[in-house]
Design an enzyme around this catalytic site. Structure first.
Site, PDB file in Angstrom:
ATOM      1  CG  MET A   1      -2.179  27.193 -44.293  1.00 57.10           C
ATOM      2  SD  MET A   1      -1.874  26.014 -45.594  1.00 57.10           S
ATOM      3  CE  MET A   1      -3.354  25.009 -45.493  1.00 57.10           C
ATOM      4  N   GLY A   2       0.690  27.986 -41.327  1.00 60.24           N
ATOM      5  CA  GLY A   2       1.916  28.090 -40.541  1.00 60.24           C
ATOM      6  C   GLY A   2       1.759  27.228 -39.303  1.00 60.24           C
ATOM      7  NE  ARG A   3       0.839  20.859 -38.989  1.00 55.93           N
ATOM      8  CZ  ARG A   3      -0.118  20.385 -38.181  1.00 55.93           C
ATOM      9  NH1 ARG A   3       0.141  20.138 -36.920  1.00 55.93           N
ATOM     10  NH2 ARG A   3      -1.316  20.145 -38.634  1.00 55.93           N
TER      11      ARG A   3
ATOM     12  CD  GLU B   1      -2.331  26.036 -40.167  1.00 54.75           C
ATOM     13  OE1 GLU B   1      -3.500  25.883 -40.528  1.00 54.75           O
ATOM     14  OE2 GLU B   1      -1.375  25.428 -40.645  1.00 54.75           O
TER      15      GLU B   1
ATOM     16  CB  THR C   1       7.164  23.138 -46.572  1.00 56.67           C
ATOM     17  OG1 THR C   1       6.486  24.021 -45.675  1.00 56.67           O
ATOM     18  CG2 THR C   1       8.627  23.475 -46.488  1.00 56.67           C
TER      19      THR C   1
ATOM     20  CD  GLN D   1      -3.216  30.679 -46.172  1.00 54.52           C
ATOM     21  OE1 GLN D   1      -2.322  31.314 -45.650  1.00 54.52           O
ATOM     22  NE2 GLN D   1      -3.996  29.859 -45.495  1.00 54.52           N
TER      23      GLN D   1
ATOM     24  CG  ASP E   1       3.754  25.646 -43.040  1.00 59.49           C
ATOM     25  OD1 ASP E   1       2.826  26.188 -43.673  1.00 59.49           O
ATOM     26  OD2 ASP E   1       3.554  24.789 -42.149  1.00 59.49           O
TER      27      ASP E   1
ATOM     28  N   GLY F   1       1.816  17.344 -48.091  1.00 60.02           N
ATOM     29  CA  GLY F   1       0.860  18.369 -48.531  1.00 60.02           C
ATOM     30  C   GLY F   1       1.330  19.002 -49.830  1.00 60.02           C
TER      31      GLY F   1
HETATM   32  O1  F6P Z   1       2.660  21.919 -43.848  1.00 60.63           O
HETATM   33  C1  F6P Z   1       1.940  22.686 -44.740  1.00 60.63           C
HETATM   34  C2  F6P Z   1       0.520  22.867 -44.261  1.00 60.63           C
HETATM   35  O2  F6P Z   1      -0.178  23.584 -45.244  1.00 60.63           O
HETATM   36  C3  F6P Z   1       0.381  23.507 -42.889  1.00 60.63           C
HETATM   37  O3  F6P Z   1       0.469  24.904 -42.936  1.00 60.63           O
HETATM   38  C4  F6P Z   1      -0.973  22.994 -42.462  1.00 60.63           C
HETATM   39  O4  F6P Z   1      -1.098  22.942 -41.054  1.00 60.63           O
HETATM   40  C5  F6P Z   1      -1.017  21.618 -43.037  1.00 60.63           C
HETATM   41  O5  F6P Z   1      -0.127  21.607 -44.127  1.00 60.63           O
HETATM   42  C6  F6P Z   1      -2.401  21.212 -43.488  1.00 60.63           C
HETATM   43  O6  F6P Z   1      -2.344  19.884 -43.836  1.00 60.63           O
HETATM   44  P1  F6P Z   1      -3.506  19.109 -44.626  1.00 60.63           P
HETATM   45  O7  F6P Z   1      -3.391  19.501 -46.066  1.00 60.63           O
HETATM   46  O8  F6P Z   1      -3.189  17.694 -44.364  1.00 60.63           O
HETATM   47  O9  F6P Z   1      -4.796  19.573 -44.041  1.00 60.63           O
END
Ligand code: F6P
Length: 339
Positions: free
Chosen positions: A167-169, A219, A123, A271, A125, A10
């Site tokens: 965000m924040g997986r 999230e 990242t 974001q 995150d 990402g």
């Molecule tokens: O890992 C960074 C992140 O932005 C996460 O916060 C989010 O869940 C994910 O990437 C989203 O991924 P994509 O860009 O593939 O939708």
């Protein structure tokens, strides 16, 4: 010497500042670069672009990445043999790979197979334990904070509760920082599940003081009684659930339980887009400078990392262990102002 560069996974605001500083310093020292387009995909497909000093002019303030990115895994496309073949065809002495945990894990496996790689952690995150901060995080926090400031004013106008999803997986760093900065009345992070009763208590406390309650949720937050984060949209390229939508569930529950009219907003990829903050540009620039020096020194298998205010070289494997979660005491500190 000649080095390849790629950005993978990402995107994060600051990627272009890393590329620029690598090429600027490398060029000054007489080295040359080949850019691989769209991460590992460009490497295994031998899809390149020239990356001369003139190509990085003025890009530090640009979001995205001039090289493009993807979530391709090189081990699904020929692995070390193919990577070595392509690097050799361009007479490259090594590769600088800029990416998150997936990218750095692939880089480590390639290093184990004899490929020469220096890593740069990335990242939004901020969940890589090897480094205190990653570029892109500060920008994401800034955008989330500004967005919550806006939610507050419309919430106050209507006397509504507002639920902001950031965000924040797997970790709640963006929620913790932006929620604290925006003065959220409760912050919900994956590391600290909370009962809906408790969430509604905090909402009611704010409401009873005449405030429009603001809830900030990551999230990847896991609802009480659930084992996994809320996801309704299948899996991504890495087989991970695509997140987004927990704020709607929480908003409905708050409205049902408290009777307060409630709205939600998912900030999503906003974001990650747009111009990086000056903090992220500086961190990204310092990462790039140190990464190209590591490559020139032949310090393969390392990555750059921020420790305190210093940039260090650490083993790539340091990025791959445990995620950097929000410590309980940091969350408890923020919780002192909930309600
Ligand atoms: O890992 C960074 C992140 O932005 C996460 O916060 C989010 O869940 C994910 O990437 C989203 O991924 P994509 O860009 O593939 O939708």
């Amino acid at each position: 010497m000649r080095f390849g560069i790629l950005t993978s996974g990402g995107d994060a605001p600051g990627l272009n500042a890393v590329i620029r500083s690598i090429v600027r310093l490398g060029d000054t020292k007489g080295h040359q670069f080949v850019g691989f387009k769209n991460g590992w995909e460009g490497l295994v497909e031998n899809n390149t672009m020239p990356i001369l000093r003139k190509d990085v002019k003025g890009i530090a303030s640009l979001g995205g990445t001039i090289l493009g990115t993807s979530r391709t895994n090189p081990f699904d496309h020929g692995g070390p043999e193919r990577v070595a073949e392509v690097l050799d065809s361009h007479e490259l002495d090594g590769l600088i790979a800029i990416g998150g945990e997936g990218t750095l894990a692939a880089a480590q496996r390639l290093v184990d197979a004899g490929i020469k790689i220096v890593g740069v952690p990335k990242t939004v995150d901020n969940d890589l334990s090897a480094t205190d901060y990653t570029f892109g995080f500060d920008t994401a926090v800034q955008i989330a904070t500004e967005s919550m400031d806006r939610l507050r004013s419309t919430g106050e106008a209507h006397g509504r509760c507002m639920v902001a999803e950031v965000m924040g997986r797997n970790v709640g760093w963006i929620a913790l920082h932006s929620g604290m900065a925006a003065g959220a009345h409760v912050i919900l992070i994956p590391e600290n599940p909370m009962s809906m009763d408790e969430v509604c208590d905090y909402v009611m406390q704010a409401h009873e003081r005449g405030r429009a309650p603001l809830v900030c949720v990551a999230e990847g937050y896991i609802l009480e009684g659930e084992r996994d984060p809320y996801s309704e949209r299948g899996l991504d390229a890495f087989g991970r659930p695509r997140l987004g939508g927990i704020s709607l569930v929480i908003a409905d529950e708050i409205e049902k339980r408290t009777g307060i009219e409630t709205r939600f907003a998912i900030f999503g990829h906003i974001q990650r887009g747009g111009t990086p903050t000056s903090y992220d540009r500086v961190l990204a620039t310092r990462f790039g400078l140190n990464a190209v020096e590591a490559a020139i020194d032949g310090d393969w298998g390392t990555m750059v990392a921020l420790r305190g205010t210093d940039i260090l070289r650490v083993p790539l494997s340091d990025a791959l262990g445990e995620l950097k979660t929000v410590p309980a005491e940091r969350y408890a500190e923020a919780a002192k102002l909930f309600g």
